[in-house]
Scaffold this motif. Structure first.
Motif, short mmCIF file in Angstrom:
data_model
loop_
_atom_site.label_atom_id
_atom_site.label_comp_id
_atom_site.label_asym_id
_atom_site.label_seq_id
_atom_site.Cartn_x
_atom_site.Cartn_y
_atom_site.Cartn_z
N PHE A 121 0.83 -1.21 0.00
CA PHE A 121 0.00 0.00 0.00
C PHE A 121 0.86 1.25 0.00
O PHE A 121 0.63 2.19 -0.77
N ILE A 122 1.86 1.29 0.86
CA ILE A 122 2.73 2.47 0.96
C ILE A 122 3.49 2.69 -0.35
O ILE A 122 3.58 3.82 -0.85
N ILE A 123 4.02 1.62 -0.89
CA ILE A 123 4.80 1.74 -2.13
C ILE A 123 3.94 2.24 -3.27
O ILE A 123 4.28 3.20 -3.96
N VAL A 124 2.79 1.60 -3.48
CA VAL A 124 1.92 1.99 -4.59
C VAL A 124 1.36 3.38 -4.37
O VAL A 124 1.25 4.18 -5.31
N SER A 125 1.03 3.71 -3.12
CA SER A 125 0.52 5.06 -2.83
C SER A 125 1.54 6.12 -3.20
O SER A 125 1.19 7.16 -3.79
N ASN A 126 2.80 5.89 -2.86
CA ASN A 126 3.85 6.86 -3.19
C ASN A 126 4.02 7.02 -4.69
O ASN A 126 4.17 8.13 -5.21
N VAL A 127 4.00 5.89 -5.40
CA VAL A 127 4.15 5.94 -6.86
C VAL A 127 2.99 6.69 -7.50
O VAL A 127 3.18 7.56 -8.36
#
Length: 218
Positions: A121-127
């Motif tokens: 979630f954090i990774i995709v949210s940042n991208v």
């Protein structure tokens, strides 16, 4: 050229194999169900190579997502005055990627909505946050160039543009099948043409046709 001390032979191939393994695993399984051992097995390398190149499973996942969508980010970040960075060029770049990795939009959608994994979630949210930032700058530039319909708010134009571009690839397969819209290069080319027609008649300002000779009115 000799290998650098401490670097394994076949470095480029090993890294590329891990990226491909990540696509094969993460795009078809939930993030938490994919193990480092499975990623290494699929890539045909030692599991230590994941830490060597990407620090962790999360690092490999993020690299896979970022490198897959890099062509779209490149269009977003370049000069909009150039023809190759037009809305059509952006859609074409996006669809050419998705033609080869059609499961990526669903992975992004699921990661953001189901939040099955905090890391994913954090990774995709940042991208996605970065991509939306690029999209905002891109729409602002179009607005500054007076290419946006002045009756529309640019923030809604951005939403409409992204919706038109993204929805067909996250729509349920059964829906696309019922509408006779199988994912293919031909279907995506037709979708681009349709989307551009819709946008040019609603979202964007189309320059008036220049007179090409006697008898032709503007």
């Amino acid at each position: 050229m000799a290998d650098k001390p401490g670097r394994p032979k076949g470095e480029t191939q090993t890294r590329a194999a891990l990226i491909e393994a990540a696509k094969g695993c993460f795009l078809h399984n939930s993030y938490d169900r994919v193990s480092i051992r499975e990623l290494a097995r699929r890539a045909g390398v030692d599991a230590a190579m994941i830490r060597y190149y990407f620090d962790s499973k999360a690092g490999l996942f993020e690299t896979m997502v970022r490198e897959t969508i890099a062509p779209v980010a490149s269009v977003f970040k370049h000069d909009l005055k150039k023809q190759q960075n037009s809305p059509e060029a952006l859609m074409r770049a996006y669809y050419r990627i998705m033609e080869h990795v059609p499961a990526l939009p669903r992975l992004i959608f699921q990661s953001l909505n189901q939040q099955a994994s905090d890391e994913a979630f954090i990774i995709v949210s940042n991208v996605i946050h970065e991509m939306l930032g690029y999209a905002g700058d891109w729409i602002k530039e179009l607005s500054d160039q007076q290419k946006i319909n002045p009756q529309l708010d640019p923030k809604w134009v951005r939403l409409s543009f992204i919706s038109l571009m993204v929805f067909p690839l996250i729509a349920p397969k059964v829906l696309l099948k019922q509408m006779n819209l199988p994912l293919s290069e031909s279907m995506l080319d037709q979708l681009i043409a349709h989307n551009m027609l819709v946008m040019n008649q609603g979202l964007f300002q189309v320059p008036p046709l220049e007179s090409s000779g006697p008898g032709v009115q503007k």
